[in-house]
Write an enzyme that holds these catalytic residues in place. Sequence first.
Site, PDB file in Angstrom:
ATOM      1  N   LYS A 186       0.825  -1.210   0.000  1.00  0.00           N
ATOM      2  CA  LYS A 186       0.000   0.000   0.000  1.00  0.00           C
ATOM      3  C   LYS A 186       0.857   1.256   0.000  1.00  0.00           C
ATOM      4  O   LYS A 186       0.481   2.272  -0.574  1.00  0.00           O
ATOM      5  CB  LYS A 186      -0.959  -0.002   1.186  1.00  0.00           C
ATOM      6  CG  LYS A 186      -2.103  -0.990   0.999  1.00  0.00           C
ATOM      7  CD  LYS A 186      -3.208  -0.797   2.017  1.00  0.00           C
ATOM      8  CE  LYS A 186      -4.317  -1.805   1.808  1.00  0.00           C
ATOM      9  NZ  LYS A 186      -5.290  -1.796   2.912  1.00  0.00           N
ATOM     10  N   LYS A 206      -5.962 -11.072  -9.433  1.00  0.00           N
ATOM     11  CA  LYS A 206      -7.194 -11.164  -8.660  1.00  0.00           C
ATOM     12  C   LYS A 206      -8.234 -10.143  -9.149  1.00  0.00           C
ATOM     13  O   LYS A 206      -7.881  -9.019  -9.487  1.00  0.00           O
ATOM     14  CB  LYS A 206      -6.835 -10.880  -7.199  1.00  0.00           C
ATOM     15  CG  LYS A 206      -7.899 -11.220  -6.207  1.00  0.00           C
ATOM     16  CD  LYS A 206      -7.357 -11.070  -4.791  1.00  0.00           C
ATOM     17  CE  LYS A 206      -8.493 -10.735  -3.854  1.00  0.00           C
ATOM     18  NZ  LYS A 206      -8.061 -10.446  -2.494  1.00  0.00           N
ATOM     19  N   LYS A 257     -11.654  -4.522  -6.704  1.00  0.00           N
ATOM     20  CA  LYS A 257     -12.546  -3.366  -6.658  1.00  0.00           C
ATOM     21  C   LYS A 257     -11.920  -2.192  -7.378  1.00  0.00           C
ATOM     22  O   LYS A 257     -12.601  -1.294  -7.823  1.00  0.00           O
ATOM     23  CB  LYS A 257     -12.742  -2.916  -5.193  1.00  0.00           C
ATOM     24  CG  LYS A 257     -13.400  -3.910  -4.300  1.00  0.00           C
ATOM     25  CD  LYS A 257     -13.801  -3.228  -2.991  1.00  0.00           C
ATOM     26  CE  LYS A 257     -13.122  -3.855  -1.800  1.00  0.00           C
ATOM     27  NZ  LYS A 257     -13.595  -3.358  -0.505  1.00  0.00           N
TER      28      LYS A 257
END
Length: 336
Positions: A115, A197, A200
């Site tokens: 992140k 993956k 979102k």
Amino acid sequence: MIDGKKVLYSGMQATGNLTLGNYLGALKNWVDLNEEYKCFFGVMDLHSITIRQEPSEFRKRARNLIALYIAAGLDPVKNCLYFQSHVPAHAELAWILGCFTYMGELNRMTQFKDKSAKHADNINAGLYTYPVLMAADILLYQAEYVPVGEDQRQHLEITRDIAQRFNAIYGDVFVVPEGFYGKRGAKVMSLQDPLKKMSKSDENPNGSIYLMDDADAVVRKCKRAVTDSGNEIRYSEDKPGISNLLDIYSGCTNKSVEEAEKEFDGKGYGDFKLAVAEAINSVLGPIHMEYERIIKDKNYLDGIIKENDSQAMYFANKTLRKARKKIGFTDIPRKE
Ligand code: TRP
């Protein structure tokens, strides 16, 4: 144990639009568990602000997520569906647990590294102590089980370490939780890049099926899904696109992958893709209807939120009081 049931805890962040991956990988499994366990499912809005959120959008998303939990089949009467930020004990216990967590441990967290790389302009302390808050979430409710994705394994390990460390000093304060990790097929991959993956936050909206996608969008995205060379509908490592669609089909129909392979034996990719789209729509359709009903019924949803907030507070405060006492904080005088 609460009401003779073991306690289970999980939650999702109120960021981005939920995808079919979030449903098949998490929500659907939660629904399967929500009768057997006493479940707490949080909307993890304190975690969400480790990344900047647009306030009005954020507020809406958080409320919509609770409605979606219910629409997907989580029982808001037997279980507790609530907003993390409505229960101050989370922040308070997180502070306490932070004093029992070593920087060396946090430095090892791969999600923090990922992140930080992605949001290099906002590497805040909250992002760094994110796992401590997550430990507080779980430990406050004395949860025995925590169903999470593989990406949360490290966070669950640190939660266990913190709990054991605290217990070793102060006696049995926290239940040491165990992770429930997804089974095969629980991880849904991008329709455009089946090695990645489904996310979102994918830049390519054709890669993800969003839970709120309408039937036409689902058909369109399935038709465009990347497939593999050859024409056989078979699950195998060298066919990541078809394998992903088989997983999705299996997840939506509850048929095994083997059954699905048989069903489409001799059929072409085109027919298969349409069947996958239909299977997805038969899952999403009823969720959409329930969701619309719930979100329009303001009084009902407000009532559920109020009720569940106070339930969460009751259990969380019980644990917090215990921890405070063990640490040696002075008593807070009760108001008359
Ligand atoms: N970090 C989790 C995620 O992004 C969300 C989360 C926060 C969570 N607190 C939790 C999950 C406690 C399980 C238990 O998926």
